[in-house]
Scaffold this motif. Sequence first.
Motif, mmCIF file in Angstrom:
data_model
loop_
_atom_site.group_PDB
_atom_site.id
_atom_site.type_symbol
_atom_site.label_atom_id
_atom_site.label_comp_id
_atom_site.label_asym_id
_atom_site.label_seq_id
_atom_site.Cartn_x
_atom_site.Cartn_y
_atom_site.Cartn_z
ATOM 1 N N PHE A 55 33.465 49.516 30.231
ATOM 2 C CA PHE A 55 33.508 48.866 31.548
ATOM 3 C C PHE A 55 33.483 47.343 31.408
ATOM 4 O O PHE A 55 34.134 46.632 32.167
ATOM 5 C CB PHE A 55 32.327 49.328 32.402
ATOM 6 N N SER A 56 32.742 46.843 30.442
ATOM 7 C CA SER A 56 32.578 45.392 30.296
ATOM 8 C C SER A 56 33.868 44.693 29.869
ATOM 9 O O SER A 56 33.989 43.479 29.989
ATOM 10 C CB SER A 56 31.469 45.075 29.288
ATOM 11 N N THR A 57 34.840 45.471 29.374
ATOM 12 C CA THR A 57 36.104 44.854 28.930
ATOM 13 C C THR A 57 37.302 45.352 29.732
ATOM 14 O O THR A 57 38.442 45.015 29.412
ATOM 15 C CB THR A 57 36.351 45.167 27.435
ATOM 16 N N ILE A 58 37.054 46.143 30.758
ATOM 17 C CA ILE A 58 38.170 46.800 31.447
ATOM 18 C C ILE A 58 38.984 45.860 32.342
ATOM 19 O O ILE A 58 40.187 46.042 32.523
ATOM 20 C CB ILE A 58 37.655 48.005 32.271
ATOM 21 N N ILE A 59 38.357 44.838 32.897
ATOM 22 C CA ILE A 59 39.093 43.958 33.827
ATOM 23 C C ILE A 59 39.826 42.843 33.081
ATOM 24 O O ILE A 59 39.262 42.187 32.206
ATOM 25 C CB ILE A 59 38.151 43.355 34.876
ATOM 26 N N TYR A 60 41.079 42.668 33.447
ATOM 27 C CA TYR A 60 41.876 41.580 32.905
ATOM 28 C C TYR A 60 41.625 40.357 33.781
ATOM 29 O O TYR A 60 42.137 40.252 34.902
ATOM 30 C CB TYR A 60 43.358 41.957 32.895
ATOM 31 N N MET A 65 41.420 36.693 38.650
ATOM 32 C CA MET A 65 41.310 35.324 39.169
ATOM 33 C C MET A 65 42.459 35.005 40.128
ATOM 34 O O MET A 65 42.271 34.379 41.165
ATOM 35 C CB MET A 65 41.330 34.312 38.011
ATOM 36 N N LYS A 66 43.660 35.486 39.786
ATOM 37 C CA LYS A 66 44.817 35.274 40.662
ATOM 38 C C LYS A 66 44.608 35.950 42.010
ATOM 39 O O LYS A 66 44.928 35.401 43.065
ATOM 40 C CB LYS A 66 46.065 35.867 39.990
ATOM 41 N N ARG A 67 44.075 37.157 41.951
ATOM 42 C CA ARG A 67 43.863 37.929 43.174
ATOM 43 C C ARG A 67 42.769 37.297 44.038
ATOM 44 O O ARG A 67 42.848 37.316 45.265
ATOM 45 C CB ARG A 67 43.525 39.378 42.832
ATOM 46 N N ILE A 68 41.760 36.727 43.404
ATOM 47 C CA ILE A 68 40.717 36.013 44.150
ATOM 48 C C ILE A 68 41.313 34.769 44.802
ATOM 49 O O ILE A 68 41.069 34.490 45.979
ATOM 50 C CB ILE A 68 39.546 35.619 43.215
ATOM 51 N N SER A 69 42.122 34.035 44.041
ATOM 52 C CA SER A 69 42.725 32.799 44.551
ATOM 53 C C SER A 69 43.634 33.053 45.749
ATOM 54 O O SER A 69 43.743 32.218 46.640
ATOM 55 C CB SER A 69 43.528 32.104 43.452
ATOM 56 N N SER A 70 44.274 34.226 45.773
ATOM 57 C CA SER A 70 45.170 34.544 46.885
ATOM 58 C C SER A 70 44.391 34.828 48.169
ATOM 59 O O SER A 70 44.961 34.847 49.256
ATOM 60 C CB SER A 70 46.028 35.764 46.536
ATOM 61 N N LYS A 71 43.067 35.018 48.054
ATOM 62 C CA LYS A 71 42.233 35.357 49.207
ATOM 63 C C LYS A 71 41.186 34.287 49.518
ATOM 64 O O LYS A 71 40.391 34.453 50.435
ATOM 65 C CB LYS A 71 41.519 36.690 48.949
ATOM 66 N N SER A 72 41.199 33.206 48.749
ATOM 67 C CA SER A 72 40.180 32.174 48.945
ATOM 68 C C SER A 72 40.744 30.792 48.644
ATOM 69 O O SER A 72 41.161 30.522 47.512
ATOM 70 C CB SER A 72 38.981 32.456 48.033
ATOM 71 N N GLU A 73 40.730 29.922 49.641
ATOM 72 C CA GLU A 73 41.210 28.560 49.442
ATOM 73 C C GLU A 73 40.317 27.801 48.470
ATOM 74 O O GLU A 73 40.786 27.070 47.620
ATOM 75 C CB GLU A 73 41.256 27.825 50.791
ATOM 76 N N VAL A 144 45.941 48.867 28.355
ATOM 77 C CA VAL A 144 45.753 49.110 29.783
ATOM 78 C C VAL A 144 44.417 48.538 30.227
ATOM 79 O O VAL A 144 43.369 48.830 29.632
ATOM 80 C CB VAL A 144 45.809 50.616 30.114
ATOM 81 N N LYS A 145 44.454 47.710 31.259
ATOM 82 C CA LYS A 145 43.260 47.092 31.820
ATOM 83 C C LYS A 145 43.202 47.415 33.317
ATOM 84 O O LYS A 145 43.944 48.249 33.813
ATOM 85 C CB LYS A 145 43.326 45.565 31.631
ATOM 86 N N ALA A 146 42.337 46.744 34.023
ATOM 87 C CA ALA A 146 42.281 46.862 35.486
ATOM 88 C C ALA A 146 42.419 45.468 36.076
ATOM 89 O O ALA A 146 41.827 44.506 35.576
ATOM 90 C CB ALA A 146 40.973 47.502 35.926
ATOM 91 N N ALA A 147 43.205 45.360 37.140
ATOM 92 C CA ALA A 147 43.384 44.070 37.811
ATOM 93 C C ALA A 147 42.352 43.877 38.903
ATOM 94 O O ALA A 147 42.001 42.751 39.254
ATOM 95 C CB ALA A 147 44.783 43.975 38.405
ATOM 96 N N ASP A 148 41.831 44.996 39.432
ATOM 97 C CA ASP A 148 40.893 44.921 40.551
ATOM 98 C C ASP A 148 40.213 46.285 40.715
ATOM 99 O O ASP A 148 40.659 47.284 40.145
ATOM 100 C CB ASP A 148 41.642 44.552 41.834
ATOM 101 N N ILE A 149 39.141 46.315 41.492
ATOM 102 C CA ILE A 149 38.447 47.570 41.789
ATOM 103 C C ILE A 149 38.151 47.621 43.282
ATOM 104 O O ILE A 149 37.498 46.716 43.818
ATOM 105 C CB ILE A 149 37.101 47.694 41.035
ATOM 106 N N TYR A 150 38.615 48.681 43.934
ATOM 107 C CA TYR A 150 38.244 48.896 45.337
ATOM 108 C C TYR A 150 36.934 49.684 45.323
ATOM 109 O O TYR A 150 36.863 50.793 44.787
ATOM 110 C CB TYR A 150 39.326 49.682 46.082
ATOM 111 N N ILE A 151 35.883 49.092 45.897
ATOM 112 C CA ILE A 151 34.555 49.703 45.885
ATOM 113 C C ILE A 151 34.272 50.268 47.274
ATOM 114 O O ILE A 151 34.195 49.526 48.249
ATOM 115 C CB ILE A 151 33.487 48.678 45.466
ATOM 116 N N ALA A 163 35.927 36.596 46.724
ATOM 117 C CA ALA A 163 36.578 35.504 47.456
ATOM 118 C C ALA A 163 35.784 35.151 48.710
ATOM 119 O O ALA A 163 35.562 33.971 49.015
ATOM 120 C CB ALA A 163 38.003 35.904 47.837
ATOM 121 N N ALA A 164 35.333 36.181 49.435
ATOM 122 C CA ALA A 164 34.558 35.941 50.658
ATOM 123 C C ALA A 164 33.232 35.273 50.342
ATOM 124 O O ALA A 164 32.762 34.395 51.073
ATOM 125 C CB ALA A 164 34.308 37.266 51.384
#
Length: 367
Positions: A55-60, A65-73, A144-151, A163-164
């Motif tokens: 789990f500690s290495t699963i997220i790319y 960071m790109k996905r956070i930036s798209s949702k937060s100025e 194979v990594k994960a770009a995001d996780i829907y919780i 982002a919020a």
Amino acid sequence: MKNTIMSKKIIALALFTLSTTAWSFAQSYAVSVDEAKKLAEKLETSINSNNPAVFSTIIYMPELMKRISSKSEISKDPAVMAGFQQGFNLNQMGAQIINSIANGSYSLVRTYQKNNETHVLFRMFGDGGLNYHDFLLYKVKDTVKAADIYIYLTGEELSATLAALLNDIISKSSIDPQAQEKVNFITQLRTLQQKGAYTEIKKLVESQTGEIKKNKAIQTIYIQACQHVDTDNYISAIESFAKIYPNESNIYLLMLDAYYIKKEMEKGINAINKLDSLTGGDPFLNYYKGVFYMLAEKVDDANVAFEKAFQYDPSNGLNMQQLVVTYAGKGNYDKANAVIEQYRKTGKFKQAYVDELYEAIPDLKKR
């Protein structure tokens, strides 16, 4: 200005703790189902073995960071993201999952593809309650990594939550006189979480004002704290969240406990059906249906639900106990003992669950 930049770095570090390295390999969302299943198997084995390593290495991180930036100025500020990347700790998140699944499991529900993207959906169940993690997979060269996780518990992707939180903590203006107070709040909150100081967490969140108090991540932490403090406060916190976010999908998950405590069987069953639909179908949820039917003394309906859950996963000790109780209540001791014997053969067998049954129903042992 210097103090503002420092605050941005501090708050990022206060949120999480991990450093990342940029990758320059070919990247895409093109992950096959077979590749997804192999990653899911590794993750499932790792977490259920009390090891957060996978789990500690699963997220790319660059893609997250790109996905956070798209949702937060505010996240577009290099100082913010530099500090954030120095401070993101997935190992700690993995450890929290392991704590939550005590007497339970972290299990793959399904692998699926949607909009040319591949997902793996996991169920988290144990002493920490029920939750689901939907990983959006991402390929970096041959890995194979994960770009995001829907919780499911927060009702949104991890990138949206972060982002919020960044937006709530750091204002969009260049000078935020309350930035340090918000930094201190997050730092205190995480310290109290690590200590399991639930009463203090409740008081700390209640002392806050403004939008940060309504932040989904903060609200989720608050609800979990109230759960350990007092039943009335717990129900009140859940109902308050439902008022703030009335149309969120996680309401069905959050309200399960509230409906059970208030003995509202029909609402509970409806919430389970909605949750079952959202997950694409999870037979495990029959256990919860059985619990609600027992609440209304509909033993026959409960027996059917527990049977379905047992057929799906005979290693669930809690469901096994409930199924045995319904059989024994009808005098079907042969079936009750057959269930116990099948449970004994599972890899997650715990004698304590069986001992509790023998103590509660002495006639079981005589058969």
